[in-house]
Design a protein around this motif. Structure first.
Motif, PDB file in Angstrom:
ATOM      1  N   VAL A   1      62.549  26.028  13.775  1.00  0.00           N
ATOM      2  CA  VAL A   1      62.661  24.780  13.252  1.00  0.00           C
ATOM      3  C   VAL A   1      64.202  24.810  13.492  1.00  0.00           C
ATOM      4  O   VAL A   1      65.184  23.920  13.917  1.00  0.00           O
ATOM      5  CB  VAL A   1      62.584  24.841  12.080  1.00  0.00           C
ATOM      6  N   ARG A   2      65.199  26.066  13.541  1.00  0.00           N
ATOM      7  CA  ARG A   2      65.940  26.236  13.885  1.00  0.00           C
ATOM      8  C   ARG A   2      66.718  26.127  14.608  1.00  0.00           C
ATOM      9  O   ARG A   2      67.993  25.324  15.434  1.00  0.00           O
ATOM     10  CB  ARG A   2      66.875  27.840  13.645  1.00  0.00           C
ATOM     11  N   SER A   3      66.187  26.369  16.493  1.00  0.00           N
ATOM     12  CA  SER A   3      66.357  26.273  17.348  1.00  0.00           C
ATOM     13  C   SER A   3      65.851  25.188  17.362  1.00  0.00           C
ATOM     14  O   SER A   3      67.179  24.101  17.963  1.00  0.00           O
ATOM     15  CB  SER A   3      65.466  27.008  18.232  1.00  0.00           C
ATOM     16  N   ALA A   4      65.408  24.167  17.440  1.00  0.00           N
ATOM     17  CA  ALA A   4      65.390  22.649  16.702  1.00  0.00           C
ATOM     18  C   ALA A   4      67.092  21.426  16.452  1.00  0.00           C
ATOM     19  O   ALA A   4      67.239  20.645  17.352  1.00  0.00           O
ATOM     20  CB  ALA A   4      63.998  21.551  17.110  1.00  0.00           C
ATOM     21  N   ARG A   5      67.032  22.436  15.245  1.00  0.00           N
ATOM     22  CA  ARG A   5      68.583  22.019  14.820  1.00  0.00           C
ATOM     23  C   ARG A   5      69.594  22.081  15.746  1.00  0.00           C
ATOM     24  O   ARG A   5      70.688  21.116  15.847  1.00  0.00           O
ATOM     25  CB  ARG A   5      68.550  22.251  13.081  1.00  0.00           C
ATOM     26  N   ARG A   6      70.005  23.660  16.229  1.00  0.00           N
ATOM     27  CA  ARG A   6      70.562  23.839  17.123  1.00  0.00           C
ATOM     28  C   ARG A   6      70.910  23.202  18.596  1.00  0.00           C
ATOM     29  O   ARG A   6      72.042  22.752  18.432  1.00  0.00           O
ATOM     30  CB  ARG A   6      70.530  25.102  17.966  1.00  0.00           C
ATOM     31  N   ASP A   7      69.433  22.656  18.930  1.00  0.00           N
ATOM     32  CA  ASP A   7      69.223  22.100  19.728  1.00  0.00           C
ATOM     33  C   ASP A   7      70.391  20.285  19.716  1.00  0.00           C
ATOM     34  O   ASP A   7      71.341  19.733  20.521  1.00  0.00           O
ATOM     35  CB  ASP A   7      68.651  21.446  20.504  1.00  0.00           C
ATOM     36  N   ALA A   8      69.670  20.146  18.606  1.00  0.00           N
ATOM     37  CA  ALA A   8      70.234  18.454  18.073  1.00  0.00           C
ATOM     38  C   ALA A   8      71.776  18.632  17.798  1.00  0.00           C
ATOM     39  O   ALA A   8      72.040  17.438  18.496  1.00  0.00           O
ATOM     40  CB  ALA A   8      69.117  17.668  16.696  1.00  0.00           C
ATOM     41  N   LEU A   9      72.608  20.178  17.013  1.00  0.00           N
ATOM     42  CA  LEU A   9      73.765  19.616  16.317  1.00  0.00           C
ATOM     43  C   LEU A   9      74.738  19.202  18.234  1.00  0.00           C
ATOM     44  O   LEU A   9      75.886  19.514  18.269  1.00  0.00           O
ATOM     45  CB  LEU A   9      73.789  21.285  15.674  1.00  0.00           C
ATOM     46  N   GLU A  10      73.774  20.096  19.180  1.00  0.00           N
ATOM     47  CA  GLU A  10      74.887  20.160  20.545  1.00  0.00           C
ATOM     48  C   GLU A  10      75.134  19.635  21.160  1.00  0.00           C
ATOM     49  O   GLU A  10      76.296  18.609  21.496  1.00  0.00           O
ATOM     50  CB  GLU A  10      74.390  21.862  20.991  1.00  0.00           C
ATOM     51  N   ALA A  11      74.035  18.584  20.575  1.00  0.00           N
ATOM     52  CA  ALA A  11      73.581  16.903  21.410  1.00  0.00           C
ATOM     53  C   ALA A  11      74.926  15.573  20.910  1.00  0.00           C
ATOM     54  O   ALA A  11      75.442  15.356  21.767  1.00  0.00           O
ATOM     55  CB  ALA A  11      72.360  16.638  21.515  1.00  0.00           C
ATOM     56  N   LEU A  12      74.963  16.035  19.326  1.00  0.00           N
ATOM     57  CA  LEU A  12      75.625  15.232  18.689  1.00  0.00           C
ATOM     58  C   LEU A  12      77.179  15.730  19.096  1.00  0.00           C
ATOM     59  O   LEU A  12      77.759  14.644  18.767  1.00  0.00           O
ATOM     60  CB  LEU A  12      75.267  15.508  16.758  1.00  0.00           C
ATOM     61  N   LYS A  13      77.505  17.206  18.892  1.00  0.00           N
ATOM     62  CA  LYS A  13      78.653  17.038  19.573  1.00  0.00           C
ATOM     63  C   LYS A  13      79.011  17.082  20.771  1.00  0.00           C
ATOM     64  O   LYS A  13      80.615  16.273  20.774  1.00  0.00           O
ATOM     65  CB  LYS A  13      79.291  18.825  19.143  1.00  0.00           C
ATOM     66  N   LYS A  14      78.361  16.983  21.988  1.00  0.00           N
ATOM     67  CA  LYS A  14      78.713  16.617  23.179  1.00  0.00           C
ATOM     68  C   LYS A  14      78.920  15.219  22.941  1.00  0.00           C
ATOM     69  O   LYS A  14      79.901  14.749  23.809  1.00  0.00           O
ATOM     70  CB  LYS A  14      77.195  16.870  24.164  1.00  0.00           C
ATOM     71  N   GLY A  15      77.531  14.203  22.195  1.00  0.00           N
ATOM     72  CA  GLY A  15      78.039  12.617  22.180  1.00  0.00           C
ATOM     73  C   GLY A  15      79.170  12.023  21.336  1.00  0.00           C
ATOM     74  O   GLY A  15      79.817  11.680  21.991  1.00  0.00           O
TER      75      GLY A  15
END
Length: 188
Positions: free
Chosen positions: A131-145
């Motif tokens: 779950v935390r890994s999915a959170r990290r991936d989503a946050l990285e994608a949003l920060k990149k956006g």
């Protein structure tokens, strides 16, 4: 980069982590017979030359609280199923009676129950990590956006909070399943 798609993907990944944990909890012995203990067990079938799930090879029933009855659809797979059960981490030994395997489920000792609880807690922690890994991936994608100018800084902060709320909810759900499985295991 679509931020809504990122949020949906994060939610889906977290939901899959919870579902996987629930599935793993079902395979943990509790002292009473349940078809889920063996139905997803991998069996290498010599005559077919491949691995198959137990539920694809046999009808699995529980005639009483301490017995699992496995009746293969093809009697030539009987020995392969028996071998898979003996080699599994369940610590069970079945007996072949004609074209059926009878798998008695012994009562768990207190020490074995405590080992099962530890295993459940470990499975729960693995799910939390997913779950935390999915959170990290989503946050990285949003920060990149946000860096690329697809979303504003305010939207980034709002979505970060949403993702954290989603993460907390999924972790609480996992914790609830761990506690209920632990209670089930410790009930004599």
């Amino acid at each position: 980069m679509d931020p809504e798609l990122t949020m949906m993907e994060a939610d889906e990944a977290m939901t899959k982590a919870v579902e996987h944990a629930i599935h793993e909890f079902a395979t943990v012995r509790t002292g009473k017979a349940s078809p889920t203990l063996v139905e997803n067990m991998d069996v290498h079938v010599m005559s077919y030359g491949s691995h198959m799930k137990m539920k694809q090879l046999a009808m699995i029933t529980t005639p009483d609280a301490r017995l699992i009855r496995i009746e293969p659809f093809d009697s030539s797979t009987l020995q392969d199923i028996d071998r898979a059960i003996r080699e599994s981490r369940l610590g069970l030994n079945g007996s072949i009676e004609g074209k059926v395997i009878r798998l008695p489920i012994p009562a768990l000792s207190q020490e074995r129950r405590e080992q099962m609880v530890k295993m459940c807690k470990s499975l729960g922690e693995d799910a939390r990590v997913r779950v935390r890994s999915a959170r990290r991936d989503a946050l990285e994608a949003l920060k990149k956006g946000e860096k690329d100018g697809h979303i504003t800084e305010d939207d980034l902060h709002r979505m970060e909070k949403e993702i954290q709320t989603m993460t907390d909810k999924k972790i609480a759900e996992i914790d609830q399943h761990v506690v209920s499985k632990e209670k089930e295991i410790l009930t004599v």
